[in-house]
Motif scaffolding. Structure first.
Motif, short mmCIF file in Angstrom:
data_model
loop_
_atom_site.label_atom_id
_atom_site.label_comp_id
_atom_site.label_asym_id
_atom_site.label_seq_id
_atom_site.Cartn_x
_atom_site.Cartn_y
_atom_site.Cartn_z
N PHE A 108 11.38 8.70 -5.52
CA PHE A 108 9.97 8.30 -5.53
C PHE A 108 9.55 7.86 -6.94
O PHE A 108 8.95 6.80 -7.13
CB PHE A 108 9.09 9.45 -5.04
N THR A 109 9.89 8.68 -7.92
CA THR A 109 9.52 8.36 -9.30
C THR A 109 10.25 7.12 -9.78
O THR A 109 9.69 6.29 -10.51
CB THR A 109 9.80 9.56 -10.23
N THR A 119 11.12 4.60 -7.96
CA THR A 119 10.44 3.45 -7.34
C THR A 119 9.18 3.09 -8.10
O THR A 119 8.91 1.90 -8.36
CB THR A 119 10.11 3.77 -5.87
N ASP A 147 7.06 16.77 1.58
CA ASP A 147 8.43 16.50 2.00
C ASP A 147 8.86 17.65 2.91
O ASP A 147 8.23 18.71 2.92
CB ASP A 147 9.33 16.43 0.76
N SER A 184 13.44 12.63 2.91
CA SER A 184 13.55 11.20 2.58
C SER A 184 14.99 10.71 2.66
O SER A 184 15.26 9.56 3.03
CB SER A 184 12.97 10.90 1.19
N TYR A 201 1.11 5.79 -10.42
CA TYR A 201 1.71 6.77 -9.50
C TYR A 201 0.68 7.28 -8.50
O TYR A 201 0.99 7.50 -7.32
CB TYR A 201 2.29 7.94 -10.30
N PHE A 244 0.97 6.09 -3.62
CA PHE A 244 1.14 7.31 -2.83
C PHE A 244 0.14 7.45 -1.69
O PHE A 244 -0.04 8.53 -1.12
CB PHE A 244 1.15 8.55 -3.74
N LEU A 271 5.49 4.24 -1.48
CA LEU A 271 6.27 5.48 -1.48
C LEU A 271 6.44 6.04 -0.07
O LEU A 271 7.43 6.71 0.23
CB LEU A 271 5.63 6.52 -2.39
N LYS A 291 9.48 4.88 1.35
CA LYS A 291 10.67 5.56 0.83
C LYS A 291 10.85 6.96 1.42
O LYS A 291 11.83 7.64 1.12
CB LYS A 291 10.60 5.67 -0.69
N LEU A 324 8.21 9.44 1.42
CA LEU A 324 7.21 10.41 0.97
C LEU A 324 6.15 10.56 2.05
O LEU A 324 5.68 9.57 2.62
CB LEU A 324 6.55 9.95 -0.33
#
Length: 362
Positions: free
Chosen positions: A53-54, A56, A126, A264, A321, A327, A333, A336, A338
């Motif tokens: 996530f970070t 991305t 998650d 994920s 972020y 988010f 995200l 991905k 999240l």
């Protein structure tokens, strides 16, 4: 006398020349030292679960902003906290990812080392999954099943109030309804936040299905923790490192094994992997977001307020972020894997992040 003085004088000249040469060399080297002391990119460490996530966000930030792409390293939650809390300055990371909330002991270490203003950002949710190859049997597990399969000691079936070394070799030994397959679980090491969450959300509840073990927590919490969270060391549970992708790859090569990692990674590999149901609930985006899936957890990012305004792009990165395009419900995200927090919670997180509100305690 004259000769002695001359020798002393000559020796003094030699020493003086050496001092001058050393000082001159230091002056020449000074620009390089100054250059090394500065850093023009954001340094991020921490959780392998939060890593994709970070990463991305970092890539998006590097493409769309005037700042360099942040450097993101997967060190595990515990390892990331140690690096993050070691001090303030360009030699220390600016941000750390965590697949669990920071511990009080870690926050105390931060403060002891001068990291006094920590910004906590809950990025979403998650689920921890127990997954295996699609060609293998589907597992319908309870947390009691998992505890009995993986604990170092378990209650004796003949005398349930006494503990014995775990004798189970096959899943069918644990529960007759499970497949007759050898127990082999690939999981995270002790430095992993996923391991911490797994012990708290799976092993302890499974252990607590025995009334006497549940009551032990009030009488002798240390013993309770030891009994309920100590994983067996006889080769059944295999620590597969901090890299969740490595566990995914190993499951493809070993159809008998089950892997423990973040949702994920399952979502990205649904063509080859399947998730086990836990207490009758499958790990899915909707079951995690509603809290129905029993092993759901919050994910975090922590940042040093002292580095904002010193490391270029810090505040802008945190703003990216916590933007809706990142988010939010339809953010990149979510694509991905999240699971976004509810909108009111996201709005509060965004407001606190922009204000650089710092953590007072946990």
């Amino acid at each position: 006398m004259g000769v002695h003085c001359l020798m002393a004088s000559t020796g003094g000249i030699i020493v003086y020349r050496k001092v001058l040469i050393a000082a001159f060399a230091a002056i020449l080297a000074a620009p390089a030292a100054v250059a090394q002391s500065a850093r023009d990119y954001i340094s991020i460490v921490g959780s392998s679960t939060v890593f994709p996530f970070t990463s991305t966000v970092a890539e998006q930030f590097g493409r769309a902003s005037q700042f360099k792409t942040p450097k993101v390293e997967s060190t595990g939650t515990g390892g990331g906290m140690k690096l993050f809390c070691a001090g303030v300055g360009v030699q220390h990371p600016d941000v750390t990812n965590a697949s669990r909330r920071i511990k009080a002991s870690e926050l105390a270490d931060c403060k002891k080392n001068g990291v006094n203003d920590v910004v906590e950002i809950k990025i979403g949710f998650d689920g921890i999954v127990l997954a295996n190859a699609k060609a293998s049997p589907t597992y319908r597990l309870t947390r009691k099943d998992i505890y009995l399969a993986l604990a170092k000691q378990i209650p004796d079936p003949a005398v349930p109030t006494q503990l014995i070394a775990n004798p189970y070799k096959n899943w069918k030994d644990v529960n007759p309804a499970l497949p007759a397959v050898r127990i082999e679980v690939l999981g995270p090491p002790p430095t992993s936040g996923t391991r911490d969450s797994f012990l708290e959300q799976v092993m302890e509840p499974g252990c607590s299905t025995y009334a006497w073990l549940k009551s032990l927590k009030d009488v002798d919490e240390k013993r309770y923790k030891r009994v309920c969270t100590t994983i067996r060391e006889d080769g059944v549970f295999i620590e597969a490192g901090e890299n969740d992708n490595l566990i995914v790859q190993k499951l493809g090569a070993n159809p008998s094994a089950i892997g423990i990692f973040g949702y994920s990674f399952l979502e990205e590999n649904l063509n080859s992997l399947q998730g086990s149901t836990i207490e009758g609930v499958a790990p899915k985006f909707d079951t995690i977001s509603t809290g129905k899936y029993p092993i759901s957890r919050a994910l975090y990012v922590y940042a040093k307020k002292a580095h904002v305004g010193v490391i270029p792009g810090m505040k802008e990165f945190l703003t990216e972020y916590t933007s809706e395009k990142a988010f939010g419900d339809e953010g990149y995200l979510a694509d991905k894997g999240l699971v976004p927090a509810p909108k009111p919670e996201r709005e509060k997180v965004r407001k606190d992040t922009v204000a650089l509100a710092t953590l007072k305690g946990v």
